[in-house]
Design an enzyme around this catalytic site. Structure first.
Site, PDB file in Angstrom:
ATOM      1  CG  ASP A   1      14.260   6.213 -27.995  1.00 62.85           C
ATOM      2  OD1 ASP A   1      13.820   6.665 -26.910  1.00 62.85           O
ATOM      3  OD2 ASP A   1      15.467   6.223 -28.292  1.00 62.85           O
TER       4      ASP A   1
ATOM      5  CG  ASP B   1      15.406   7.705 -23.741  1.00 69.39           C
ATOM      6  OD1 ASP B   1      14.541   7.078 -24.374  1.00 69.39           O
ATOM      7  OD2 ASP B   1      16.225   8.465 -24.292  1.00 69.39           O
TER       8      ASP B   1
ATOM      9  CE1 TYR C   1      17.388   7.152 -32.417  1.00 73.31           C
ATOM     10  CE2 TYR C   1      16.420   8.397 -30.606  1.00 73.31           C
ATOM     11  CZ  TYR C   1      16.897   7.204 -31.125  1.00 73.31           C
ATOM     12  OH  TYR C   1      16.884   6.070 -30.364  1.00 73.31           O
TER      13      TYR C   1
ATOM     14  CD  GLU D   1      19.572   3.204 -24.662  1.00 71.70           C
ATOM     15  OE1 GLU D   1      20.685   3.689 -24.898  1.00 71.70           O
ATOM     16  OE2 GLU D   1      18.570   3.893 -24.363  1.00 71.70           O
TER      17      GLU D   1
END
Ligand SMILES: *[C@@H]1O[C@H](CO)[C@@H](O)[C@H](O)[C@H]1NC(C)=O
Length: 495
Positions: free
Chosen positions: A80, A83, A232, A472
């Protein structure tokens, strides 16, 4: 900007002044470059066996036995963000929005259309695998984020447990399931002409997965709490995904049962809520815009309601309108939150442009109380956001990696920050990797095209790898940007 307004410092005028005085002009070539890069980024997020035409060549194969301990093939899909977890909800949402980008703006993608379709297929192929055991089960995630986050490892070196998580009729997850149905349905439209067999398979699976989502109602945040929250967590519940999934099935299929479903369930699933943020969690604004298409382009009278709510959403973003709700930074960036703010900027820009396209198709305008907003004005609002991301901002920094003269160097991304497996074939273990997280050196591998979390509410950006809120990337930041930037790359569509 100061000369523009000598006396009056009313906030509204300031904003207006900024919009008028911004002069940096990107050319259609610049937007084409950004389009190519925005798609290329997805190659850096690939999990599984890489194909021979992989262009981001610092990556290698990874996670080749995902699912094997559970007797299911879950190889492939996308990581995603920075990571190595494969999270079902954002991966499906990414695929839905990428497909929507192609559905609306594919005709502006020219030589990038095939790359864009390949990126959607990479997501859809994985989602088909995740749905292989419906109607009993949907695989929702590979990898425990709590454990994954204790390591700073390249995907190619990963040795953390690859736990597989699923939702079932007993432990339901209507949010992840209905989003998966939406993604498969949207992808089926993308491949309808070029690969009808694949398209039919996608649509058929979407229908099954939607049925599973609707029949066994519940949130995956309850069923899988410790591995999906807070990462999430489905804060908005599953109702928004059910309506969104039904809307995509309505759009993709000729089957009238979805129109009937939307009519009888819309009100209980959020059709009447005005809501102003569109993200991997909350699908309401996107659903309204998608259904407004049915009203504007196909005169489906049942969807007039959704046009009205789309208008409210659009008006909420435009300074000076009666129901203006948004916050902008002094430099003119839409601002929602400190963490990964650009996801809201790209998703709103996409909805603005998509809605402008629908309005133009029938000469309509958005109604904002007593005022109206034209498609051109909506496009101008979106352009300001796209341009800000690409470098027309107070920091003179492009927030797309590898685009323009200045862009972030310390991207919060394991694969990009640790030397490539080709440059450094020896293992970099779980804890050895942290030296690269904390290093002050630039990332050795350029994650070309990645749009990062972005600056704070005062337009400041740290370029600090450990500041994941700002540095990120995420697949769902890029996916709607692909469509938005495609629009501006095409001379024949721009204003
Ligand atoms: C239409 O959708 C419903 C509900 O998923 C399904 O039962 C029915 O078979 C579909 N009809 C066609 C013609 O595909």
């Amino acid at each position: 900007m100061t000369s523009c307004l000598p006396k009056f410092t009313i906030k509204l005028l300031l904003i207006l002044c900024f919009f008028l005085s911004s002069s940096h002009a990107f050319t259609t070539r610049d937007y084409s470059d950004a389009l190519e890069k925005s798609i290329l980024f997805f190659e850096g997020q690939r999990s599984g066996k890489l194909p021979s035409n992989q262009r981001l060549s610092w990556r290698g194969d990874s996670a080749l036995s995902d699912g094997s301990g559970y007797h299911v093939d879950l190889v492939g899909g996308y990581y995603d963000a920075g990571d190595n977890v494969k999270f079902g909800l954002p991966m499906a949402f990414t695929t839905t929005l990428f497909a929507w980008s192609i559905i609306e703006f594919g005709s502006s993608m020219h030589n990038q259309l095939e790359n864009a379709k390949a990126a959607v297929r990479w997501g859809a192929d994985y989602l088909l695998k995740a749905a292989t055991a419906t109607p009993a089960t949907l695989y929702a995630q590979v990898g425990d984020p709590n454990i994954d986050h204790r390591c700073w490892e390249r995907p190619e070196d990963m040795d953390t447990p690859r736990n597989v998580y699923k939702v079932t009729s007993q432990n339901p997850g209507s949010d992840v399931a209905a989003e998966t149905a939406a993604a498969l349905a949207a992808a089926s439209i993308v491949f309808k002409d070029s690969d009808p067999h694949y398209s039919t398979k996608l649509l058929h699976t979407a229908m099954e997965v939607f049925d599973f989502a609707d029949r066994h109602r519940g949130s995956y945040s309850d069923s899988l709490n410790s591995v999906v929250c807070p990462f999430y967590c489905s804060y908005s519940g599953y109702q928004d995904e059910l309506l969104w999934g039904a809307s995509w099935l309505h759009t993709a299929s000729e089957n009238s049962s979805y129109l009937a479903y939307i009519q009888s369930n819309g009100h209980t699933l959020g059709a009447d809520n005005d809501d102003y943020s569109f993200s991997w969690d909350d699908k309401r604004p996107g659903t309204k815009v998608l259904l407004a298409k049915g009203f504007l382009e196909k005169s489906t009278q049942e969807f007039q309601l959704y046009k009205a709510h789309s208008d409210s959403y659009i008006c909420s973003l435009i300074p000076g309108m009666p129901n203006f709700q948004a916050q902008y930074t002094p430099g003119g960036l839409l601002y929602k939150q400190s963490e990964s703010n650009l996801q809201y900027v790209t998703s709103s820009s996409f909805l603005l442009l998509t809605y402008a396209k629908y309005l133009r198709s029938n000469g309509g305008v958005a109604a904002c109380g007593v005022s109206t907003i034209t498609a051109d004005k909506i496009i101008e609002t979106a352009k300001r956001q796209v341009d800000y991301i690409l470098g027309d901002n107070p920091a003179k920094m492009s927030y797309m990696v590898g685009f323009g003269q200045r862009y972030p160097q310390h991207v919060h991304h394991r694969g990009s920050s640790v030397p490539s497996v080709h440059a450094h074939p020896g293992r970099v273990s779980c804890s050895d990797g942290f030296q690269y997280l904390y290093s002050r050196l630039p990332n050795p591998n350029i994650l070309v095209g990645a749009i990062l979390g972005g600056p704070d509410s005062r337009d400041n950006f740290a370029d600090d790898r450990n500041n994941y809120q700002q540095s990120e990337p995420a697949t769902y930041i890029n996916a709607p940007f692909v469509g938005a930037v495609a629009f501006f790359s095409d001379e024949s569509t721009t204003v």
